[in-house]
Design a protein around this motif. Structure first.
Motif, short mmCIF file in Angstrom:
data_model
loop_
_atom_site.label_atom_id
_atom_site.label_comp_id
_atom_site.label_asym_id
_atom_site.label_seq_id
_atom_site.Cartn_x
_atom_site.Cartn_y
_atom_site.Cartn_z
N ARG A 106 0.82 -1.22 0.00
CA ARG A 106 0.00 0.00 0.00
C ARG A 106 0.85 1.26 0.00
NH1 ARG A 106 -3.95 -2.57 3.90
NH2 ARG A 106 -4.04 -0.69 5.14
N GLY A 107 2.16 1.12 0.17
CA GLY A 107 3.02 2.29 0.10
C GLY A 107 4.05 2.33 1.20
N THR A 109 7.12 5.13 3.14
CA THR A 109 7.74 6.44 3.30
C THR A 109 9.12 6.21 3.89
OG1 THR A 109 7.44 8.67 4.18
CG2 THR A 109 6.75 6.87 5.58
N TRP A 150 6.44 6.56 -1.52
CA TRP A 150 6.09 5.70 -2.65
C TRP A 150 4.67 5.22 -2.47
CZ3 TRP A 150 5.02 0.30 -2.34
CH2 TRP A 150 4.74 -0.30 -3.57
N ARG A 151 3.85 5.47 -3.48
CA ARG A 151 2.48 4.95 -3.51
C ARG A 151 2.33 4.18 -4.82
NH1 ARG A 151 2.69 5.61 1.05
NH2 ARG A 151 1.87 7.28 2.30
#
Length: 152
Positions: A106-107, A109, A150-151
Motif C-alpha cells: 500500500r506504500g 515512506t 512511494w504509492r
C-alpha cells in the motif's frame, strides 16, 4: 554465476544483530562522511541488538556467510537500508526494494539526508517522490533531510 557470490535475503535473527549494526556503521561512514553521528558505535550495536532486530521487521543480505546488507521496515516506514560499501552498485538495493514493496504494497515512506544524492537517485529510480524537506531540527544528527513517499 561466474565468480559472483550468491546473496540470500532473509529475515534477521537475533544472532545477526551485531553484523547488521556493523554493516550500518560501515555504510554510514562511507556514504555520509560529513554527517555527525550522535551515537557511538557501541550504542548503535546495542540499539540493533535491543530494539531493531527484536521489534522491527529486519531483513539482512547474506553472502558467503557474512551479512552485507540490512533493511528495516517499521510499519509503513522504510527506516533503514544500508549496504556494505563493497556491495553497492551490484543490484542488492534493488532486491531489498522489491522485498519492501512486496511487504508494504500500500506504500512506503522514508527519510534520507539531503546530502545523500546517491540515495535520492536510487529512491527516485524506484518510484519514490520527495514530499518534504526539513532543516534537520527534528533529527538526532541535526542534518537537513528529505522525506520520500512511494504509492503504488
Amino acid at each position: 554465476m561466474s565468480g559472483e557470490t550468491a546473496v540470500l535475503l532473509r529475515r534477521a535473527a537475533e544472532s545477526d544483530a551485531l553484523a547488521a549494526a556493523d554493516v550500518w556503521l560501515r555504510s554510514f561512514s562511507a556514504a555520509l562522511p560529513t554527517v555527525a553521528r550522535p551515537r557511538t558505535d557501541d550504542e548503535v550495536r546495542a540499539y540493533f541488538r535491543d530494539v531493531v532486530v527484536p521489534s522491527r521487521e529486519t531483513w539482512v543480505a547474506e553472502a558467503g556467510g557474512a551479512v552485507v546488507g540490512v533493511m528495516v521496515l517499521d510499519e509503513g516506514l522504510l527506516s533503514q537500508l544500508y549496504l556494505d560499501p563493497g556491495w553497492r552498485g551490484r543490484g542488492l538495493g534493488d532486491r531489498f526494494m522489491a522485498v519492501a514493496k512486496e511487504r508494504r504494497p500500500r506504500g512506503l515512506t522514508l527519510w534520507t539526508f539531503q546530502v545523500n544524492k546517491p540515495a535520492h537517485r536510487f529512491y527516485e529510480r524506484h518510484g519514490f517522490v520527495a514530499a518534504e524537506f526539513t532543516d534537520g531540527s527534528d533529527n538526532e544528527e541535526r542534518e537537513p533531510d528529505v522525506r520520500y513517499v512511494w504509492r503504488p
